[in-house]
Design a protein around this motif. Structure first.
Motif, PDB file in Angstrom:
ATOM      1  N   THR A 134       0.846  -1.196   0.000  1.00  0.00           N
ATOM      2  CA  THR A 134       0.000   0.000   0.000  1.00  0.00           C
ATOM      3  C   THR A 134       0.877   1.239   0.000  1.00  0.00           C
ATOM      4  O   THR A 134       1.737   1.410   0.870  1.00  0.00           O
ATOM      5  N   LEU A 135       0.654   2.120  -0.978  1.00  0.00           N
ATOM      6  CA  LEU A 135       1.399   3.370  -1.077  1.00  0.00           C
ATOM      7  C   LEU A 135       0.555   4.574  -0.659  1.00  0.00           C
ATOM      8  O   LEU A 135       1.095   5.592  -0.229  1.00  0.00           O
ATOM      9  N   HIS A 136      -0.759   4.450  -0.816  1.00  0.00           N
ATOM     10  CA  HIS A 136      -1.631   5.573  -0.454  1.00  0.00           C
ATOM     11  C   HIS A 136      -3.024   5.038  -0.155  1.00  0.00           C
ATOM     12  O   HIS A 136      -3.518   4.140  -0.841  1.00  0.00           O
ATOM     13  N   THR A 137      -3.655   5.568   0.863  1.00  0.00           N
ATOM     14  CA  THR A 137      -5.026   5.191   1.217  1.00  0.00           C
ATOM     15  C   THR A 137      -5.972   6.267   0.708  1.00  0.00           C
ATOM     16  O   THR A 137      -5.932   7.414   1.154  1.00  0.00           O
ATOM     17  N   VAL A 138      -6.793   5.881  -0.237  1.00  0.00           N
ATOM     18  CA  VAL A 138      -7.787   6.811  -0.784  1.00  0.00           C
ATOM     19  C   VAL A 138      -8.923   7.000   0.223  1.00  0.00           C
ATOM     20  O   VAL A 138      -9.394   8.111   0.459  1.00  0.00           O
ATOM     21  N   ASP A 139      -9.348   5.888   0.818  1.00  0.00           N
ATOM     22  CA  ASP A 139     -10.435   5.925   1.796  1.00  0.00           C
ATOM     23  C   ASP A 139     -10.197   4.780   2.779  1.00  0.00           C
ATOM     24  O   ASP A 139     -10.068   3.624   2.364  1.00  0.00           O
ATOM     25  N   LYS A 140     -10.109   5.086   4.064  1.00  0.00           N
ATOM     26  CA  LYS A 140      -9.879   4.052   5.069  1.00  0.00           C
ATOM     27  C   LYS A 140     -11.056   3.085   5.180  1.00  0.00           C
ATOM     28  O   LYS A 140     -10.913   1.981   5.685  1.00  0.00           O
ATOM     29  N   GLY A 141     -12.200   3.496   4.680  1.00  0.00           N
ATOM     30  CA  GLY A 141     -13.375   2.647   4.753  1.00  0.00           C
ATOM     31  C   GLY A 141     -13.940   2.574   6.162  1.00  0.00           C
ATOM     32  O   GLY A 141     -13.424   3.175   7.106  1.00  0.00           O
ATOM     33  N   GLU A 142     -15.002   1.861   6.275  1.00  0.00           N
ATOM     34  CA  GLU A 142     -15.660   1.680   7.567  1.00  0.00           C
ATOM     35  C   GLU A 142     -16.193   0.253   7.626  1.00  0.00           C
ATOM     36  O   GLU A 142     -16.943  -0.169   6.738  1.00  0.00           O
ATOM     37  N   ALA A 143     -15.755  -0.512   8.601  1.00  0.00           N
ATOM     38  CA  ALA A 143     -16.147  -1.914   8.687  1.00  0.00           C
ATOM     39  C   ALA A 143     -17.662  -2.047   8.809  1.00  0.00           C
ATOM     40  O   ALA A 143     -18.297  -1.355   9.602  1.00  0.00           O
ATOM     41  N   ALA A 144     -18.212  -2.918   7.977  1.00  0.00           N
ATOM     42  CA  ALA A 144     -19.643  -3.201   8.068  1.00  0.00           C
ATOM     43  C   ALA A 144     -19.879  -4.176   9.227  1.00  0.00           C
ATOM     44  O   ALA A 144     -19.014  -4.977   9.564  1.00  0.00           O
ATOM     45  N   THR A 145     -21.033  -4.078   9.816  1.00  0.00           N
ATOM     46  CA  THR A 145     -21.402  -4.989  10.895  1.00  0.00           C
ATOM     47  C   THR A 145     -22.542  -5.870  10.421  1.00  0.00           C
ATOM     48  O   THR A 145     -23.630  -5.378  10.117  1.00  0.00           O
ATOM     49  N   LEU A 146     -22.260  -7.159  10.326  1.00  0.00           N
ATOM     50  CA  LEU A 146     -23.260  -8.125   9.905  1.00  0.00           C
ATOM     51  C   LEU A 146     -23.781  -8.847  11.141  1.00  0.00           C
ATOM     52  O   LEU A 146     -23.069  -9.615  11.779  1.00  0.00           O
ATOM     53  N   ARG A 147     -25.017  -8.575  11.485  1.00  0.00           N
ATOM     54  CA  ARG A 147     -25.607  -9.201  12.665  1.00  0.00           C
ATOM     55  C   ARG A 147     -26.204 -10.554  12.274  1.00  0.00           C
ATOM     56  O   ARG A 147     -26.988 -10.655  11.346  1.00  0.00           O
ATOM     57  N   THR A 148     -25.802 -11.583  12.991  1.00  0.00           N
ATOM     58  CA  THR A 148     -26.323 -12.923  12.749  1.00  0.00           C
ATOM     59  C   THR A 148     -27.327 -13.288  13.831  1.00  0.00           C
ATOM     60  O   THR A 148     -27.512 -12.556  14.807  1.00  0.00           O
ATOM     61  N   THR A 149     -27.955 -14.441  13.672  1.00  0.00           N
ATOM     62  CA  THR A 149     -28.898 -14.924  14.681  1.00  0.00           C
ATOM     63  C   THR A 149     -28.197 -15.763  15.742  1.00  0.00           C
ATOM     64  O   THR A 149     -28.827 -16.183  16.722  1.00  0.00           O
ATOM     65  N   LEU A 150     -26.902 -16.022  15.552  1.00  0.00           N
ATOM     66  CA  LEU A 150     -26.169 -16.879  16.480  1.00  0.00           C
ATOM     67  C   LEU A 150     -26.116 -16.270  17.876  1.00  0.00           C
ATOM     68  O   LEU A 150     -26.142 -15.044  18.036  1.00  0.00           O
ATOM     69  N   ASP A 151     -26.038 -17.134  18.865  1.00  0.00           N
ATOM     70  CA  ASP A 151     -25.892 -16.725  20.254  1.00  0.00           C
ATOM     71  C   ASP A 151     -24.517 -17.182  20.724  1.00  0.00           C
ATOM     72  O   ASP A 151     -24.231 -18.383  20.742  1.00  0.00           O
ATOM     73  N   ALA A 152     -23.645 -16.234  21.054  1.00  0.00           N
ATOM     74  CA  ALA A 152     -22.259 -16.573  21.387  1.00  0.00           C
ATOM     75  C   ALA A 152     -22.175 -17.562  22.553  1.00  0.00           C
ATOM     76  O   ALA A 152     -21.308 -18.440  22.573  1.00  0.00           O
TER      77      ALA A 152
END
Length: 541
Positions: free
Chosen positions: A229-247
C-alpha cells in the motif's frame, strides 16, 4: 486526464553532470518514433554530459507532457519510450489518476526532484495524493538530446522494476460478524464458523452497510505477490453483519463437539427459526460442516416425523396398545437395537423406548408416498428451497415402497438428514409450525424463507409433545436430559451404517424456546453419545 497541468520550475543549479560530483556521465539512446525521431536525428548531435540548462529543460518538458495526459509525448522524452508509455498510461487507467500537477525542484547534477499532487478516483471515492519523486537526465546516444532516464521509480519512488500502480479495494474492508447481542464472532474463538462467517460476509457484506477501504498499491504487473500500500484513498468503515447466532450457545456447542473425535450439533429457536449455534468437528479441521451439509440416515429421530404421520392418518394413537416384539417383517425382517422387546406397550411407550418393530408393524397403514409428503408439507423437509444465509442441505425423504418404506419410517434406508434438519423437526413440534432455520435477518438480507403447506394439527402436535416429554423424562433420553427443567422433549436415534462396527448416535430435543440436534458418528446409542452434546447446548437456553 484533464489538460491544463501546472508545472512550476524551481531554481536549477548551473553545474555539469560529471566530475567529482557524480562520477561519470551516461550516453544513451532516446527511444522515440516517427517524425520526432527523424527531427531529432537531423538536429546537431551533442556529446558529453547534459548541461544544467538541458537537465532543467528535459525535466520540465517531460513533466509538462505527463501533466497534460500526453503519455506518448512524455514517453518520447525518455530513453525507453515503450516502457514509459505503458507505465504512464497505466498511471492514469489502473491507478485512477484523474489529474496530476508537479512542482519541480532544483536539480542536483543530473537528478531533478519534484513534488507530485495527484487526484485519485475509484468509483465514488476521491483523494488528493501528494508525494516526492525524482528523475535523472541523460544524453541520447544517437540524437545527442537530453532525455529522462526512464525508471519505474519516476512514477513513484516505491515502485520497483516489474511493478505497476493499481487502485482498488484494500485490506481494511473486512466485515465484522456479530451475534444476536452484538458480540463479535471470530473463527479463532469459534472454529466451527471458519467457513460459515466468510460465506455470510460474501453474500451479505454489501447489505450490512459500512464502506470498503480503497488503496493505491504497488503490485507486480503479472499479478503475483501481495503488493504494498502506497496511499489510502479511503480508510473505509467496517460493516457490521448481525447474525442470529448466540455466542453463549455457540461456545457450549464448540466445547461439546471438541470432546469427541467426531460430532455435529445445531440449535434453533422454535418460535422464529433463528439458528443459535452451529458446531462440527469436521468444520474445525477440514472445512466441511456436516452440521449443515451432512447427508446421513437419522435413525430413530426420524420417528418424530413418522409418528406425526401415523397420528394424523389415524393409524395410531398415543395411548393405543402396540406391541414391541423382537422382530417385525415388512418386505424384510427388522429388529430392535440389541433385539429387545416390550410386551403390552402403548404407542407412546414404543416411541419413548425407540421401538423399531412397533413402527414397522404400521407400515402397511400408510401409502408409499405419505412419509415424504408429511415431511415436506408439515416439516418443510426435502424441498431444496431453504435460504438460511449459507449453503445447507434440507433433507431427503424418497417415496419408497416395501422394505425401503419401512426402513424410512425408522430413519434408515435412503432417508438423509443432518443436525440442522433434525433440530428443525424438534422445533416444529415445539412450536406447532415449521419456521425455516436461518442465520441472518431474512428481511434485511433479502431471504425468501421456505414455508410448509400446513402446520401440525393441534391434536397431533399435543400428542407428539407428550411422547417427546415421556422420552425426555422416562425414556431413552432421560439420562441426557437430567437436570433440564421446564418444558422439555427429546428423541434418541441409532443409525446403522454399512461398514461401521457401531451405529451413528443421534439426539434431538427442545427445552423452552430452544431446540437442538446432534449426531456422533460411530457413537452407538444416541442417548449416551449425542444426548450430552444436545443437553450442553440446551443448558444455555
Amino acid at each position: 486526464m484533464r489538460t491544463g497541468a501546472k508545472v512550476t520550475v524551481g531554481v536549477v543549479t548551473a553545474a555539469l553532470f560529471g566530475g567529482a560530483g557524480f562520477g561519470a556521465w551516461r550516453l544513451v539512446d532516446a527511444v522515440g518514433s516517427g517524425a520526432d525521431n527523424a527531427h531529432r536525428q537531423a538536429a546537431p548531435e551533442r556529446t558529453g554530459p547534459p548541461t544544467a540548462d538541458e537537465v532543467e529543460g528535459a525535466a520540465r518538458d517531460f513533466l509538462a507532457a505527463w501533466a497534460k495526459g500526453d503519455a506518448e509525448g512524455a514517453a518520447a522524452l525518455t530513453d525507453n519510450a515503450q516502457a514509459a508509455s505503458a507505465a504512464l498510461g497505466a498511471y492514469r487507467k489502473d491507478a485512477g489518476i484523474e489529474k496530476v500537477t508537479f512542482r519541480q525542484g532544483a536539480a542536483a547534477g543530473a537528478k531533478v526532484p519534484f513534488t507530485v499532487t495527484a487526484e485519485v478516483a475509484f468509483k465514488d471515492r476521491h483523494s488528493t495524493w501528494t508525494y516526492e519523486s525524482s528523475l535523472g537526465v541523460v544524453r541520447g546516444r544517437t540524437t545527442g538530446r537530453a532525455v529522462v532516464d526512464w525508471q519505474p521509480a519516476v512514477l513513484h519512488p516505491g515502485l520497483a522494476r516489474g511493478e505497476t500502480l493499481r487502485t482498488g479495494p484494500g485490506k481494511g474492508s473486512d466485515i465484522k460478524a456479530v451475534d444476536r447481542s452484538g458480540r463479535e464472532l471470530d473463527a479463532k474463538e469459534f472454529p466451527s464458523l471458519a467457513a460459515v462467517l466468510p460465506e455470510l460476509r460474501k453474500r451479505f457484506g454489501q447489505k450490512a452497510g459500512g464502506r470498503e477501504a480503497v488503496e493505491v498499491r504497488a503490485e507486480r504487473a503479472d499479478g503475483t505477490g501481495p503488493g504494498r500500500t502506497l496511499h489510502t484513498v479511503d480508510k473505509g468503515e467496517a460493516a457490521t453483519l448481525r447474525t442470529t447466532l448466540d455466542a453463549r450457545a455457540q461456545r457450549a456447542a464448540e466445547d461439546a463437539v471438541a470432546r469427541r473425535d467426531e460430532a455435529s450439533v445445531v440449535a434453533v429457536r422454535p418460535s422464529t427459526g433463528e439458528i443459535l449455534a452451529v458446531a462440527d468437528t469436521g468444520a474445525r479441521r477440514a472445512g466441511f460442516n456436516a452440521a449443515l451439509l451432512g447427508r446421513t440416515a437419522p435413525g430413530s429421530t426420524m420417528k418424530v416425523v413418522t409418528a406425526a404421520l401415523l397420528l394424523e392418518k389415524g393409524a395410531a394413537r398415543t395411548d393405543q396398545p402396540l406391541a414391541c416384539p423382537q422382530y417385525a417383517t415388512y418386505g424384510k425382517q427388522f429388529h430392535n437395537v440389541e433385539k429387545s422387546e416390550i410386551a403390552g406397550a402403548t404407542f407412546a411407550q414404543d416411541f419413548a423406548a425407540s421401538c423399531n418393530t412397533a413402527f414397522v408393524s404400521l407400515a402397511g397403514k400408510v401409502a408409499d408416498g405419505d412419509l415424504g409428503a408429511e415431511a415436506r408439507e408439515v416439516f418443510g423437509l426435502g424441498m431444496d428451497n431453504w435460504q438460511t444465509g449459507v449453503t445447507t442441505f434440507d433433507g431427503r425423504i424418497p417415496d419408497d415402497s416395501g422394505a425401503e418404506k419401512a426402513a424410512a419410517m425408522i430413519g434408515q434406508g435412503r432417508v438423509q438428514m443432518n443436525p440442522l434438519t433434525m433440530a428443525s423437526v424438534a422445533a416444529t413440534v415445539k412450536d406447532g409450525t415449521f419456521r425455516q432455520p436461518h442465520l441472518v435477518d431474512p428481511e434485511a438480507a433479502g431471504l425468501e424463507l421456505a414455508r410448509a403447506a400446513r402446520p401440525l394439527p393441534r391434536p397431533v402436535a399435543d400428542g407428539l409433545r407428550r411422547m417427546m416429554r415421556l422420552t425426555a423424562v422416562g425414556g431413552t433420553g432421560r439420562t441426557a436430559m437430567a437436570g433440564l427443567d421446564g418444558d422439555v422433549g427429546a428423541k434418541t436415534g441409532s443409525a446403522e451404517v454399512d461398514g461401521q462396527d457401531r451405529p451413528n448416535g443421534w439426539f434431538t430435543a427442545y427445552r423452552g424456546d430452544m431446540a437442538a440436534a446432534a449426531v456422533v458418528p460411530r457413537g452407538g446409542h444416541g442417548g449416551d453419545s449425542a444426548g450430552p452434546v444436545v443437553a450442553a447446548v440446551l443448558h444455555t437456553g
